[in-house]
Each structure stands twice: as C-alpha cells, then as structure tokens.
Design a protein around this motif. Structure first.
Motif, mmCIF file in Angstrom:
data_model
loop_
_atom_site.group_PDB
_atom_site.id
_atom_site.type_symbol
_atom_site.label_atom_id
_atom_site.label_comp_id
_atom_site.label_asym_id
_atom_site.label_seq_id
_atom_site.Cartn_x
_atom_site.Cartn_y
_atom_site.Cartn_z
ATOM 1 N N UNK A 24 55.231 -29.320 -70.680
ATOM 2 C CA UNK A 24 56.659 -29.100 -70.858
ATOM 3 C C UNK A 24 56.928 -28.526 -72.241
ATOM 4 N N UNK A 25 57.911 -27.639 -72.317
ATOM 5 C CA UNK A 25 58.352 -27.083 -73.596
ATOM 6 C C UNK A 25 59.709 -27.642 -74.014
ATOM 7 N N UNK A 26 60.244 -28.584 -73.223
ATOM 8 C CA UNK A 26 61.570 -29.158 -73.466
ATOM 9 C C UNK A 26 61.483 -30.148 -74.626
ATOM 10 N N UNK A 27 62.173 -29.866 -75.743
ATOM 11 C CA UNK A 27 62.129 -30.749 -76.907
ATOM 12 C C UNK A 27 62.637 -32.138 -76.531
ATOM 13 N N UNK A 28 61.983 -33.177 -77.017
ATOM 14 C CA UNK A 28 62.301 -34.548 -76.613
ATOM 15 C C UNK A 28 63.748 -34.921 -76.938
ATOM 16 N N UNK A 29 64.291 -34.491 -78.076
ATOM 17 C CA UNK A 29 65.684 -34.812 -78.400
ATOM 18 C C UNK A 29 66.643 -34.104 -77.438
ATOM 19 N N UNK A 30 66.342 -32.849 -77.088
ATOM 20 C CA UNK A 30 67.173 -32.137 -76.115
ATOM 21 C C UNK A 30 67.097 -32.813 -74.751
ATOM 22 N N UNK A 31 65.904 -33.274 -74.375
ATOM 23 C CA UNK A 31 65.742 -33.970 -73.090
ATOM 24 C C UNK A 31 66.611 -35.221 -73.055
ATOM 25 N N UNK A 32 66.656 -35.970 -74.151
ATOM 26 C CA UNK A 32 67.460 -37.192 -74.182
ATOM 27 C C UNK A 32 68.955 -36.888 -74.167
ATOM 28 N N UNK A 33 69.372 -35.810 -74.813
ATOM 29 C CA UNK A 33 70.785 -35.414 -74.731
ATOM 30 C C UNK A 33 71.159 -35.082 -73.286
ATOM 31 N N UNK A 34 70.271 -34.382 -72.602
ATOM 32 C CA UNK A 34 70.528 -34.025 -71.208
ATOM 33 C C UNK A 34 70.559 -35.263 -70.319
ATOM 34 N N UNK A 35 69.668 -36.212 -70.573
ATOM 35 C CA UNK A 35 69.658 -37.468 -69.819
ATOM 36 C C UNK A 35 71.000 -38.189 -69.991
ATOM 37 N N UNK A 36 71.492 -38.246 -71.230
ATOM 38 C CA UNK A 36 72.783 -38.898 -71.490
ATOM 39 C C UNK A 36 73.917 -38.137 -70.812
ATOM 40 N N UNK A 37 73.846 -36.804 -70.826
ATOM 41 C CA UNK A 37 74.890 -35.999 -70.197
ATOM 42 C C UNK A 37 74.910 -36.172 -68.685
ATOM 43 N N UNK A 38 73.778 -36.509 -68.099
ATOM 44 C CA UNK A 38 73.705 -36.749 -66.655
ATOM 45 C C UNK A 38 74.101 -38.178 -66.299
ATOM 46 N N UNK A 39 74.355 -39.035 -67.299
ATOM 47 C CA UNK A 39 74.817 -40.391 -67.040
ATOM 48 C C UNK A 39 73.738 -41.346 -66.561
ATOM 49 N N UNK A 40 72.471 -41.041 -66.851
ATOM 50 C CA UNK A 40 71.391 -41.936 -66.423
ATOM 51 C C UNK A 40 71.397 -43.222 -67.244
#
Length: 168
Positions: free
Chosen positions: A128-144
């Motif tokens: 994966x090339x998805x930065x870990x901080x960006x991944x966590x922002x996306x997780x929060x934005x999806x309401x997980x």
C-alpha cells in the motif's frame, strides 16, 4: 502567487527569461456537520455524474478548502453508511471562492451496533502507498468505530497516529 501574476523564470544557461503564469484556479470550501457536530467527512469531487470521473478525494474536518481548476463538478460528501449522502453539482469560474454548507443527518438507527473494518492497509505495509495518517483520517470520515491493522510485518497502535492526524 495567483492566476494573472506573471513570474519571470530563467531558461537555460543563456539566462533568457520567460514570463510564466500559473493555471487559473478556484477555491471550493466544504463546511460539513454530522448530526449537528463537526466530524470528519469524506469528500469526493468528480468531473461528471459518472462514478469513474473522480478527480479528488479528501477528508474535511471543519471548513476545509481545496483549489480546483475552473470547471463543472459533482461533489459528494459522506460520513459512513448510516448517514445521508450529500451530492451537489458545482460550477466554478477562475477566481471563484465557493463554500458548500453540508448538514449530514443519520438516516439509519445503528444504536447497539458497531461499525468495523478488519482489513486496512497503509504505507506501513509493502502492498500500500496510502499514508497511515491519511488512512486514519479516512477511517474517521467513514464513521468506523473499531479498526484493525493487518499491515504486513507491523503491529500498529493507531491511537498515537490518530492523535497526530487530528482524529479519535
């Protein structure tokens, strides 16, 4: 510098100059709330209603601005499957500054349920090339509510990284 500002650029060893102007741009600001509170939301900007025409995807937390070239777009704002999705057509001219105020309301009662994803990868993994901080922002934005890190060769405590990313 902004559209219309010419900047001299030295060209080659001869020292000749060329006036270069940046491409015109417009600013789109997303100001979203989730059930009346400021929460991270997922924003997708597409060139048309075609789902394959995605140009940009980002997480907005509070008023968040993005520069875009002038044009017509379809903007989607979401916060997980149990909330409404806001979709709006937007046309931006050069120099425009537009704010979309987006209230997202819960559409499905998920009381007593937990939303999870147990297969998330970030740049801590070799695939994966998805930065870990960006991944966590996306997780929060999806309401997980609960996530697990199966990044290869790493055991990750997301709490410290999430704090750096500005999400819980």
């Amino acid at each position: 510098f902004f559209a219309g500002d010419a900047v001299p650029v030295t060209v080659g060893a001869s020292g000749g100059t060329l006036a270069v102007s940046p491409a015109p741009r417009a600013m789109l600001t997303i100001d979203a709330t989730v059930d009346g509170a400021v929460e991270p939301v997922r924003v997708t900007v597409r060139a048309s209603a075609d789902l394959e025409s995605e140009l940009s995807r980002f997480v907005a937390l509070g008023p968040t601005a993005r520069a875009l070239p002038p044009g017509s777009y379809v903007v989607d704002v979401s916060h997980g499957m149990e909330f409404d999705v806001h979709e709006e057509a937007v046309t931006l001219a050069a120099g425009d500054a537009r704010t979309l105020s987006v209230p997202l309301d819960r559409a499905i009662d998920t009381s007593g349920w937990v939303s999870t994803d147990f297969h998330l990868h970030s740049d801590l993994s070799t695939d994966s090339l998805h930065h870990v901080e960006d991944a966590l922002r996306l997780i929060a934005a999806e309401g997980l509510d609960v996530v697990a890190s199966p990044d290869h060769d790493y055991l990750t405590d997301y709490s410290a990284v999430a704090a750096r990313a500005g999400v819980a």
